[in-house]
Scaffold this active site. Structure first.
Site, PDB file in Angstrom:
ATOM      1  N   GLY A 592       0.839  -1.198   0.000  1.00  0.00           N
ATOM      2  CA  GLY A 592       0.000   0.000   0.000  1.00  0.00           C
ATOM      3  C   GLY A 592       0.869   1.241   0.000  1.00  0.00           C
ATOM      4  N   ASP A 705      17.863  -9.254  -0.514  1.00  0.00           N
ATOM      5  CA  ASP A 705      17.384  -8.290  -1.514  1.00  0.00           C
ATOM      6  C   ASP A 705      18.150  -6.990  -1.375  1.00  0.00           C
ATOM      7  OD1 ASP A 705      14.172  -6.781  -2.434  1.00  0.00           O
ATOM      8  OD2 ASP A 705      15.947  -7.316  -3.614  1.00  0.00           O
TER       9      ASP A 705
END
Ligand code: AMP
Length: 932
Positions: A592, A705
């Protein structure tokens, strides 16, 4: 009694009742009135007019003659009683004449008329009868008047008192309440007393004319135009004060002329006023990280004496000198409000003085200060920008703030190890620490200095059982900061560190287990140091070793908790949503929106924060994944790891609150500032990332990551590792199409091939981040596709040095990209290496590649392939043409033959090379340089 008509004194005929039986004894003659209604009266008055004959003047009259008559009354509800007994009457009085007459002259009678008044209380029935009793007198009743008394309607003190019947007794007073006249209000209850004889007595209280009205002869009249009365207690209407007017009768306040205002606290009698004009002659004097701002009062004070000032502080990005008026287009988005850590003396708002010292600013930062002038009518007038003046300035470079805490560990007879925290405000990249120490007894007469690049140092050669005083200071490009306060530590009498004072476990083992074990350990250490010899450390740089101590926290995987909520509450603080103030959207995350805002936790200063929220309609798994990032982040506490402030889980939407990083993600930040930093600044950023990664690896956390897009940058250029979201997705879902989820370009071959994610694979990714940083956000392997990247890696190709990349940095990248993961350096070694580079900036000057292995960049291979000269690859490499730009800038003209177009095509692999080519040589010169 006989009814007789006679003439009165004026010869007007009147009717009378007469009786005159003076010669006969025992007279008892009654004359009675009709029924008289009482009409509310309580005491009635009876006025009788009559004439009476003097007995002596009557010839032949003896003792039977009387000179009085009696007056009676009888109360009754009956208005038509035909017969009333004599005994029913009550006597009022015996009435005698004041004057009687003696003779009657025929034709010229002299009548002496008597007037007598008697009063009587009549309270029991509706009415009454009166009766006159004659007992032998010679009388003529001329008139009987019956009346009662009232206090008449009157106005006293602006209250109306009605016509009031007096009381029953002569001494009684009737209390009457008045009512306020029109357009008036009670000041105090108006009251008066009605006396028995109809006189008003003792007025109390009264009324006041309403606002807008004044008294005029007992009434309230409206104030006329141009006048006003604000309060009922004001004595009368007053003329409107300056700069105001009233246009209608009955004004309670005068309206201000346009452009003039009245503050809420201004009395209506005060003139209308104006906001002040802008403060004048704002000057600023910058002293390192503080600023003195001084200004002159506004030219126009608007007719008031309550001018005050407030200061707005904005932090602006480089190059933004625009005045950032809210909503006024360009410039505004480049400035942000300063944090709450900036200090204003004597204050920031409500200032009465025209001088403010602003301190605790960031070093070498652009600020805009806006001084607003206000007075009591600023708000009412809605005035904004016209009342302010601004100045834009840049603070100086500043030395770091002092180190605040020093700790001693591993204390022995002749040595101790010191460790300390980075200064609160480094004000730049810390290049070095200086430790000053001396024996306490010696004071500072003789001291020693040690320098180190880490936040710890081993101090040796000390005397046993001696107290030493230590000071530490830090150095950045701006010079040394202040020394810390003194910290005292004592050596002991033991040759080995004492248990409980941070003892090194290897050391302890050693002392217990004797020489055999010592030899074993020595052998092991020897082997390890041989393998890692490239990154061997100096003694001072041994900070990393300490982190291997037992007691170092190990990261706990939140997914090992059955109940994910338990993990979140163990590692993250629940924040009350009311203490969060969301300001704007700054990005889009996986779950979001990401917003920035402010957080004020009770008892703490307000801070800027980033707020990630979980969008509505999420699944259980999404909720778990979303919160897992907070559970992971909450376990870390390091200046180069994004700090978790807390979470909101008790209400929706769920939120993760972290510190706010003004410059956003590193890749976008670098692209925006292409070529604008010094190599030292870039290395400073890389050092920060390495330090954060070392911390993570010490906690046994594998990031998976690591990429420039997942590094955030704050306003001090401090880089922090973030994004702890992806890590678990892969392991939880082995069937996932992982090649699409794995960031191929950043991931080590063994992690791509068989998902071997380790700290060593994070080191590979770190090498890619280094390349991203030095090339200012270039995409690794440009627009090659993922399959080609994987193939190129397998074949041993590695990314070439970006433009202007120091050889040592590229070498470090290549080391991170070793195929064998055991061959790659550790983060600890990378950190040491970078510290060494920062210490000797000279080593960063060499740009030519001199490393032992020669890599041919992929783009060059593609190019050679495209022109059919792939076989010359190794020849070119051996001749030192290891990148397209080295080939391009070479002045010799016999390398290989090709067409201009094929070369241009191959250049699309690297926009920076193409740009420099077009700028530096011009497309027209092209064939001349590269022909053979
Ligand atoms: P993420 O979901 O973590 O990748 O966040 C999405 C974007 O929001 C990032 O690329 C940043 O631009 C921004 N962002 C996230 N966290 C912060 C933060 N702490 N401070 C500033 N910007 C942030």
């Amino acid at each position: 009694w006989e009814e007789v008509s006679i003439m009165d004194e004026k010869n007007v005929p009147i009717r009378t009742y007469q009786v005159c039986n003076v010669l006969e004894p025992n007279q008892n003659n009654w004359l009675r009135t009709d029924w008289i209604p009482r009409s509310g009266a309580q005491r009635v008055y009876v006025e009788v007019k009559f004439t009476l004959r003097d007995c002596n003047s009557l010839p032949g009259v003896t003792g039977t003659c009387k000179e009085t008559f009696n007056l009676y009354y009888h109360e009754s509800n009956e208005d038509r009683e035909s017969y009333i007994k004599e005994s029913s009457f009550i006597k009022v009085d015996t009435v005698a004449a004041d004057e009687s007459f003696t003779q009657v002259d025929v034709g010229d009678r002299i009548m002496k008329l008597n007037t007598e008044v008697r009063d009587v209380k009549v309270t029991t029935r509706k009415g009454f009868y009166l009766a006159f009793q004659d007992v032998g007198a010679c009388i003529a009743l001329v008139s009987v008047r019956v009346f009662y008394k009232t206090c008449p309607l009157t106005i006293r003190n602006l209250a109306t008192f009605p016509d009031t019947v007096t009381g029953a007794d002569t001494s009684s007073l009737v209390e009457v309440r008045g009512s306020c006249v029109n357009q008036s209000e009670e000041r105090e209850e108006p009251k008066m007393y009605c006396g028995a004889d109809g006189e008003w007595l003792v007025p109390i209280g009264g009324c006041l004319c309403n606002p807008g009205y004044q008294e005029k002869s007992g009434t309230c009249k409206a104030c006329s135009v141009g006048f006003y009365k604000a309060k009922s207690s004001d004595p009368g209407c007053s003329k409107c004060p300056p700069h105001s007017h009233s246009v209608r009768d009955g004004a309670t306040v005068c309206d201000c002329h346009s452009g003039f205002f009245r503050a809420d606290s201004d009395p209506p009698s005060m003139a209308c006023t104006q906001p002040p004009s802008a403060p004048q002659q704002l000057i600023s004097v910058v002293n390192e990280t503080s600023v003195v701002l001084e200004w002159a009062p506004p030219r126009r004070l608007g007719g008031r004496s309550d001018t005050s000032y407030s200061l707005e502080c904005l932090i602006c990005q480089t190059g933004s000198h625009n005045y950032p008026r809210p909503g006024s287009g360009s410039g505004s988005h480049l400035c942000l409000p300063c944090g709450s850590d900036v200090l204003f003396s004597p204050g920031q708002t409500g200032l009465k003085t025209t001088r403010v010292v602003v301190s605790e600013l960031r070093a070498h930062t652009h600020y805009t200060f806006i001084v607003h002038a206000h007075n009591g009518v600023s708000q009412a007038s809605g005035a904004g920008a016209a009342q302010s003046v601004s100045v834009t300035l840049t603070t100086n470079q500043a030395a770091p703030s002092p180190v605040s805490f020093i700790q001693a560990t591993d204390v022995t007879r002749h040595s101790l190890s010191l460790a300390w925290q980075q200064p609160d405000r480094p004000n730049g990249v810390i290049l070095e620490y200086e430790v000053k120490f001396y024996e306490k007894d010696q004071r500072e007469r003789s001291y020693r200095i040690m320098r180190t690049f880490s936040r710890s140092v081993d101090v040796t050669g000390l005397n046993p059982l001696t107290v030493y005083v230590f000071h530490v200071r830090a150095r950045t490009a701006a010079g040394y900061g202040e020394f810390s306060a003194p910290f005292e530590f004592s050596t002991n009498s033991d040759p080995f560190p004492l248990i409980g004072e941070g003892v090194n476990s290897a050391f302890l083992l050693l002392s217990i287990s004797g020489v055999g074990i010592l030899l074993l350990i020595s052998a092991a250490v020897f082997i390890i140091s041989r393998r890692r010899s490239k990154y061997s450390k100096t003694k001072q740089d041994s900070e990393e070793e300490k982190h291997l101590n037992p007691g170092v926290k190990i990261y706990v995987d939140p997914f090992t908790y059955e109940d994910p909520d338990q993990a979140i509450h163990e590692f993250a603080k629940e924040i009350d949503v009311s203490s969060i103030h969301i300001e704007r959207v700054i990005g889009m995350g996986e779950f979001g929106e990401v917003c920035s805002g402010r957080l004020r936790v009770q008892g703490k200063r307000e801070i800027y924060v980033a707020i990630k929220s979980l969008k509505a309609g999420y699944s259980d798994k999404q909720r778990r994944d979303f919160l897992s990032e907070a559970s992971i982040m909450g376990q870390f506490d390091h200046p180069n790891i994004i700090r978790l402030e807390g979470v909101v889980t008790r209400c929706k939407p769920l939120m993760i609150i972290t510190e706010y990083m003004e410059n956003g993600s590193l890749d976008a930040f670098l692209r925006k500032h292409d070529g604008q930093f010094t190599v030292i600044q870039l290395v400073g950023m890389l050092r920060g990332i390495a330090s954060g990664m070392k911390y993570l690896s010490d906690m046994s956390y594998v990031h998976r990551d690591l990429a420039a897009r997942n590094i955030l940058v704050n306003s001090n250029l401090v880089c922090k590792v973030s994004d702890f979201g992806l890590s678990r997705v892969l392991e939880d879902d082995p069937e996932a199409a992982y090649t699409t989820r794995i960031p191929i370009r950043w991931t080590a071959p063994e992690a791509i091939a068989y998902r071997k994610f380790t700290t060593a694979s994070d080191v590979w990714s770190y090498g890619i981040v280094m390349w991203e940083v030095v090339s200012y956000g270039e995409r690794p392997y440009w627009d090659m596709n993922n399959q080609d990247v994987i193939k190129a890696m397998e074949e041993g190709y590695r990314l070439p040095a970006p433009m202007d990349c120091p050889v040592v940095l590229h070498q470090l990248m290549l080391d991170c990209w070793e195929r064998e993961r055991a061959e790659r350096p550790t983060f600890s070694q990378i950190l040491n290496m970078l510290d060494k580079l920062i210490r000797n900036p000279g080593t960063l000057r060499h740009h030519r590649q001199t490393h032992r292995k020669t890599y041919i960049p992929w783009s060059m291979c593609v190019w050679l392939q495209s022109i059919g000269l792939e076989r010359y690859r190794d020849t070119l490499a051996a001749a030192g043409y290891t990148s397209l730009d080295s080939l391009l800038l070479h002045k010799q003209d016999h390398i290989c033959a090709f067409t201009q177009q094929s070369y241009i095509n191959s250049l699309t692999y690297n926009r920076r090379i193409r740009a420099s080519f077009i700028q530096g040589t011009g497309e027209n010169n092209f064939p001349k340089i590269l022909t053979s």
